[in-house]
Structures are given as C-alpha cells and as structure tokens.
Design a protein around this motif. Structure first.
Motif, short mmCIF file in Angstrom:
data_model
loop_
_atom_site.label_atom_id
_atom_site.label_comp_id
_atom_site.label_asym_id
_atom_site.label_seq_id
_atom_site.Cartn_x
_atom_site.Cartn_y
_atom_site.Cartn_z
N LYS A 63 0.82 -1.21 0.00
CA LYS A 63 0.00 0.00 0.00
C LYS A 63 0.86 1.26 0.00
N GLY A 64 2.13 1.09 -0.33
CA GLY A 64 3.03 2.23 -0.35
C GLY A 64 3.55 2.63 1.01
N GLY A 65 3.36 1.76 2.01
CA GLY A 65 3.77 2.06 3.37
C GLY A 65 5.21 1.69 3.64
N THR A 66 5.60 1.82 4.89
CA THR A 66 7.00 1.62 5.28
C THR A 66 7.21 0.43 6.21
N ALA A 67 6.15 -0.23 6.62
CA ALA A 67 6.30 -1.36 7.55
C ALA A 67 6.99 -2.53 6.85
N PRO A 68 7.85 -3.25 7.56
CA PRO A 68 8.55 -4.38 6.94
C PRO A 68 7.63 -5.56 6.66
N THR A 69 8.06 -6.41 5.73
CA THR A 69 7.30 -7.59 5.31
C THR A 69 7.94 -8.85 5.87
N ILE A 70 7.13 -9.70 6.46
CA ILE A 70 7.62 -10.98 6.98
C ILE A 70 7.12 -12.13 6.11
N GLY A 71 7.96 -13.14 5.96
CA GLY A 71 7.57 -14.35 5.25
C GLY A 71 7.37 -15.49 6.22
N LEU A 72 6.26 -16.17 6.11
CA LEU A 72 5.96 -17.35 6.93
C LEU A 72 5.92 -18.55 5.99
N LEU A 73 6.95 -19.35 6.02
CA LEU A 73 7.10 -20.44 5.05
C LEU A 73 6.89 -21.79 5.71
N GLY A 74 6.09 -22.63 5.08
CA GLY A 74 5.89 -23.99 5.53
C GLY A 74 6.79 -24.92 4.74
N ARG A 75 7.82 -25.43 5.36
CA ARG A 75 8.81 -26.25 4.65
C ARG A 75 8.51 -27.73 4.87
N LEU A 76 8.62 -28.51 3.79
CA LEU A 76 8.34 -29.95 3.86
C LEU A 76 8.75 -30.61 2.55
N GLY A 77 8.79 -31.93 2.59
CA GLY A 77 8.96 -32.69 1.36
C GLY A 77 7.60 -32.97 0.75
N GLU A 148 14.72 -25.10 -6.45
CA GLU A 148 13.46 -24.67 -7.02
C GLU A 148 12.48 -24.22 -5.94
N MET A 149 12.46 -24.95 -4.82
CA MET A 149 11.58 -24.56 -3.72
C MET A 149 11.93 -23.16 -3.21
N ASN A 150 13.23 -22.92 -3.03
CA ASN A 150 13.66 -21.60 -2.59
C ASN A 150 13.29 -20.52 -3.59
N ARG A 151 13.40 -20.86 -4.86
CA ARG A 151 13.07 -19.88 -5.89
C ARG A 151 11.60 -19.47 -5.82
N GLU A 152 10.74 -20.41 -5.45
CA GLU A 152 9.31 -20.13 -5.39
C GLU A 152 8.90 -19.48 -4.07
N GLU A 153 9.59 -19.80 -2.99
CA GLU A 153 9.15 -19.38 -1.65
C GLU A 153 9.87 -18.16 -1.11
N VAL A 154 11.14 -18.01 -1.47
CA VAL A 154 11.94 -16.93 -0.90
C VAL A 154 11.93 -15.75 -1.86
N VAL A 155 10.93 -14.90 -1.72
CA VAL A 155 10.76 -13.78 -2.65
C VAL A 155 11.52 -12.56 -2.16
N GLU A 156 11.80 -11.66 -3.08
CA GLU A 156 12.68 -10.52 -2.83
C GLU A 156 12.14 -9.57 -1.78
N GLU A 157 10.83 -9.48 -1.65
CA GLU A 157 10.22 -8.47 -0.79
C GLU A 157 10.35 -8.74 0.70
N LEU A 158 10.83 -9.92 1.07
CA LEU A 158 10.83 -10.31 2.48
C LEU A 158 11.97 -9.65 3.27
N ASP A 159 11.63 -9.11 4.43
CA ASP A 159 12.61 -8.48 5.31
C ASP A 159 13.02 -9.42 6.44
N THR A 236 19.77 -19.99 2.63
CA THR A 236 20.79 -20.08 1.58
C THR A 236 20.42 -19.23 0.36
N ALA A 237 19.22 -18.66 0.36
CA ALA A 237 18.73 -17.98 -0.85
C ALA A 237 18.27 -16.55 -0.60
N THR A 238 18.72 -15.95 0.51
CA THR A 238 18.23 -14.61 0.83
C THR A 238 19.23 -13.84 1.69
#
Length: 316
Positions: A63-77, A148-159, A236-238
């Motif tokens: 929304k154009g704000g300044t608050a940081p973004t968190i990623g909540l990732l569910g890791r599994l096989g 590939e999993m990291n490529r899909e889950e670990v996006v650039e916007e995450l702080d 390893t990807a961020t």
C-alpha cells in the motif's frame, strides 16, 4: 480460530487427491478477497502444487507504506508418501501450520484486524512425495529440488523469514512442542533473538525452547554433508534474517510416519508465527542486532560462501 482452520485444512490435506486448488478454494471461503495463488511445479521425481498467500498490512509495502514484510514459510517434502504410506505424514505439519496461519490472518483481515506490515505465506501440497534414506530415521524427499523450492518461496520483498518445519527425526532437541533456532543471516549463525524468545514464552506459557544449529545445517542441500533437516534452507537464498520454527517431539519420529500429527503443537507453531508477524510489522520484534552484525562483518568479513555449494561447484 486457528484450531478450527487447522482441523478443516487437515481434512483437505489428508486426502490422496489433495491439491493446491482445494486449499485455495478453502482460503477464498475464509476471505473471498484473499490474494491466493496456486500452480504446479515440476521436478525429476514428480510435481507439487505451490500455494502462496499475501495478506496486506495497513502500513505495508503493498500500500506504499514503510512497515517491513515478513515471510511465513511452511517447509516440507510432502504431506503424503503414497503409495508407501497411507494418510497424512508427520512431514506435512509444516504445510498445515503455515496454511492454518494463512487462514487465520485472512479471517482477521476480513473482520478488519489488519497487521501493520504485509505478510507473505508460502508452502506446497504434494500427497505422494518420495522418501529418502537418512539416519536416525528416513527423511521425506521432495519431487522438486530445494533450489526450485527456494526460488518459489523466498521472494525478494521479504525483510525477515520464519520457516516452520517438522523437526522430529533427530536427537538434537527432544521435547514435545515447538522450538526456534538462532537467527541465520548470510552464512552467519547469530545469537537467538531476545524478542522472539519473549513471543515464544507468551505463546507457549513455558520457558522458550531453542534447538542447536551447526554450519552444515545452513549450507545448501546437495553438498554431501549432513543436515538436521531443511528448516534453514531458505537462509541459503536470501539476505533476510531467517529463523526456524521446529515442531518437535520427545521421541524420534520419522517424517514419513503417519498418525504423528499433534494438533496442539501445530496450532502453537501457527499462533507463534502470527504473533511474531504482528510484532515484526509494528517494529517491535528484531530478528538480529544490526550493529553487532555489522561488527562481525568488519572483524571477520562476509560469510556468503556458506550460502553456496562451495569450491567444488565453482570448479565444476
């Protein structure tokens, strides 16, 4: 109510025909305005369905704000190991926790309870993942590579990132419930966040649990060294700080074991992630001490090489 979402999602996931589309349908029932996407990702051993959810914050970047973004990732096989094992397996707890947290955050947003910052949630749904030999108990494997999993889950916007994963097949942490890891950032294993310990104490009502990490655990899969499990693979990807949220047991339980999901522990993990997201977006939860990290860099230099496959990959 997180437990309600957890039980309903379990019914969806404990199915040989479980899919990302069925999960998306459920999340849209919770909040018809939800930003949910799902798509297949193919690998050498099959495919899985990625599920990604974005929950905007009232002062979030979306929304154009300044608050940081968190990623909540569910890791599994995988959530299942069919045809070898019938039913939902222990390894699926990471996906169940992340999706339950997503459903609760979407429900909160629908009611008007918005967090300060944006929250990105991601996991995948595979009811027939392969298994992998590992000691002391077998691992669940994945149809798609970790890269590939990291490529899909670990996006650039995450702080910052919390990565929740079943962590039961070891002798490193032997207490039922949940535990967190020290913070990992760009090859450094940093001190445990005091703020996260406070959130963990509040959520569990117990003394906080912390599981041990080694340098091996924060290197990429595929380098031929032992890993506790994949809980810190996003690191390893961020460049963002990453903390593992382990769902644990006192006894050693294989990731491919069925009948090993404890709803109260998965719910606690989801609740911990939501409470952390609240505090982090509001600027009240630091994953690491910036000044101390910069001091380490000035004294010892960067450790980014730990995020790579090492010298052999460079020579190859």
């Amino acid at each position: 109510m997180i437990l309600k979402h957890l039980m309903e999602l379990y019914e969806i996931l404990d199915d040989p025909k479980a899919s990302g589309e069925k999960v998306k349908e459920y999340l849209l029932q919770v909040n018809p305005q939800a930003d949910v996407e799902t798509y297949p990702v193919h690998g050498e051993k099959g495919h899985t369905d990625m599920v990604r959810v974005r929950v905007p914050g009232k002062n979030g970047k979306s929304k154009g704000g300044t608050a940081p973004t968190i990623g909540l990732l569910g890791r599994l096989g995988g959530i299942g190991a069919r045809p070898e094992v019938t039913g939902f397996v222990s390894d699926g707890d990471g996906a169940l926790a992340a999706l339950s947290a997503a459903a609760e955050l979407l429900s909160m947003a629908k009611k008007g309870d918005l967090l300060e910052g944006d929250v990105f949630l991601s996991t995948h749904v595979c009811p027939d993942a392969p298994t992998l030999p590992h000691k002391p108990v077998p691992f669940m494997n994945s149809p798609v590579s970790m890269v590939e999993m990291n490529r899909e889950e670990v996006v650039e916007e995450l702080d910052a990132i919390l990565c929740v994963d079943t962590t039961k097949g070891n002798r490193i942490y032997n207490k039922k419930g949940i535990a967190i890891s020290p913070t990992v950032k760009e090859g450094y294993i940093l001190r445990v966040s005091e703020d996260l310990l406070s959130v963990l104490e509040t959520v569990t009502g117990e003394l906080p649990g912390v599981f041990a990490l080694t340098t091996q655990d924060i290197t990429p899969y595929g380098n031929g060294v032992f890993h506790l499990n994949s809980i810190l693979q996003p690191s390893t990807a961020t460049k963002a700080p990453v903390v593992g949220v382990a769902i644990t047991t006192q006894s050693i339980v294989a990731g491919c074991a069925s009948g090993a999901t404890h709803f109260e522990d998965v719910e606690t993990a989801a609740r911990f992630m939501i409470e952390t997201a609240k505090s982090f977006g509001a600027g009240n939860c630091l994953f690491y001490d910036v000044e101390e990290y910069n001091r380490l860099l000035s004294l010892y230099g960067p450790m980014n090489h730990i995020q790579t496959l090492g010298k052999e990959s460079l020579h190859a």
